[in-house]
Design an enzyme around this catalytic site. Structure first.
Site, PDB file in Angstrom:
ATOM      1  N   TYR A  16      18.446  34.140  39.828  1.00  0.00           N
ATOM      2  CA  TYR A  16      18.808  35.499  40.211  1.00  0.00           C
ATOM      3  C   TYR A  16      18.438  36.523  39.139  1.00  0.00           C
ATOM      4  CZ  TYR A  16      21.375  39.782  40.303  1.00  0.00           C
ATOM      5  OH  TYR A  16      21.660  41.112  40.235  1.00  0.00           O
ATOM      6  N   GLU A  53      23.009  42.753  33.980  1.00  0.00           N
ATOM      7  CA  GLU A  53      22.910  41.663  34.949  1.00  0.00           C
ATOM      8  C   GLU A  53      23.661  40.433  34.480  1.00  0.00           C
ATOM      9  OE1 GLU A  53      22.047  41.926  37.856  1.00  0.00           O
ATOM     10  OE2 GLU A  53      20.865  43.758  37.906  1.00  0.00           O
ATOM     11  N   ASP A 104      21.312  37.346  45.416  1.00  0.00           N
ATOM     12  CA  ASP A 104      22.640  37.114  44.847  1.00  0.00           C
ATOM     13  C   ASP A 104      23.614  36.889  46.010  1.00  0.00           C
ATOM     14  OD1 ASP A 104      22.892  39.621  45.944  1.00  0.00           O
ATOM     15  OD2 ASP A 104      24.230  40.328  44.383  1.00  0.00           O
TER      16      ASP A 104
END
Length: 330
Positions: free
Chosen positions: A98, A17, A116
């Site tokens: 996020y 991520e 996102d």
DNA sequence: CACTCGTGGAA
DNA sequence: TTTCCAAGAGT
């Protein structure tokens, strides 16, 4: 990570991520494989030297991510494990709204609202939000939260992002194969491709600078840039005039021009003049590294371009050593 | 809240 | 060639 099959390794979820922040899957893939091979666990990464992590990150961009990555790994190693709540995750360096939600949902099966760029686009279209970004973000979050399921939230989050990445794309969305077209207000209005609207962006100013690539026998002069600011913490050749610094050449020498490198950053474009010289006096800054221990892969993209003009044995000599305008100007 | 912070691929 | 922009965070 088979869909619906328990939970993924928090370390790998976190690492992927962070790498995927503002970065394409294609660009991330080889870096992710390299990192997980070098450092299989968060404890391994926490024990890694800063400069080795920076060297492995070189080329991916947004180098604050790499510095925060190490800091985060060490914080998690000290804790013993990753926090399993969004709040706990968001308190760690490099993990924002996020990423904390994504890790919470994907690794810990928590019903977090994951928003996102993809989700922003999908939600904007589903509800035909006319208000441009970023002003519409609060409303997008509310609408996204209202449809976040408690069942398999990780799969749902990834499905929303995959939908945005493959079907509900920025340009030419594939509405014909969209699984949720019956719910899409933008499609109904025929404005799907126009959403989300965005505020016009400012033009990029043009900057000039100079980089000095000095040699001393079979060694080259490099430095580690300050942690803060442009290319922070990366290995680089001494430079000035483009990043706020106005330092003289790193050594007194017979510098001569090799060419010009053009590079585009997020908020400005750069023309960097590449200078080189054989050093006969000790440099006033930087350090000399034997070419046998030097690899351009440890450099950020800008510096790799400069190195391509200065390296002693160009595998493939560039057809053009000078960029810019070959026409006029001698 | 507006700005800073990379890079490379696609249209 | 130009423009856009990709699974954002920190300040």
């Amino acid at each position: 990570m088979p869909p619906g099959q328990g939970r993924a390794d928090p370390y790998r979820v976190w690492l992927s991520e962070v790498m995927l922040q503002q970065t394409t899957v294609v660009a991330v893939k080889s870096y992710f494989e390299r990192f997980t091979q070098l450092w299989p666990t968060v404890q391994d990464l926490a024990a890694a030297p800063d400069d080795q992590v920076m060297a492995e990150w070189a080329g991916l961009g947004y180098y604050a991510r790499a510095r925060n990555l190490v800091a985060c790994a060490r914080a998690v190693a000290a804790l013993g494990q990753f926090p399993d709540t969004r709040e706990g995750l968001a308190a760690l360096p490099g993990i924002g709204p996020y990423t904390s939600a994504a890790i919470g949902a994907i690794a810990f099966d928590r019903p977090e609202t994951v928003v996102d760029g993809n989700v922003e686009r999908v939600i904007s279209r589903l509800h035909a939000l006319e208000e441009p970004l970023p002003a519409s973000k609060p409303e997008i979050y509310r609408l996204a939260a209202a449809q976040t399921p408690t069942l398999r939230p990780g799969d749902y989050a990834q499905a929303m992002m995959d939908l945005g990445a493959t079907i509900c794309t920025p340009r030419s969305p594939a509405c014909g194969i969209c699984p949720v077209i019956e719910f899409c207000q933008a499609r109904r209005l025929g404005i799907a491709a126009e959403l989300p609207r965005k505020m016009p962006k400012k033009a990029k100013p043009q900057r000039q600078g100079t980089v000095w690539i000095g040699f001393s026998g079979s060694s080259v002069l490099v430095e580690t840039r300050p942690d803060k600011g442009l290319l922070g913490g990366t290995l680089a050749f001494p430079s000035a005039g483009w990043d706020g610094s106005d330092l003289p050449p790193p050594a007194l020498a017979d510098w001569h021009e090799l060419g010009l490198v053009r590079h585009v950053f997020t908020h400005f474009a750069l023309d960097l003049t590449v200078m080189t010289a054989e050093l006969t006096l000790p440099p006033e800054r930087g350090r000399l590294v034997p070419l046998g221990e030097f690899s351009a892969t440890a450099l950020p993209g800008l510096m790799r371009k400069a190195w391509a003009l200065a390296r002693p044995n160009p595998a493939r000599p560039a057809t053009t050593r000078r960029h810019g305008k070959p026409t006029s100007e001698t």
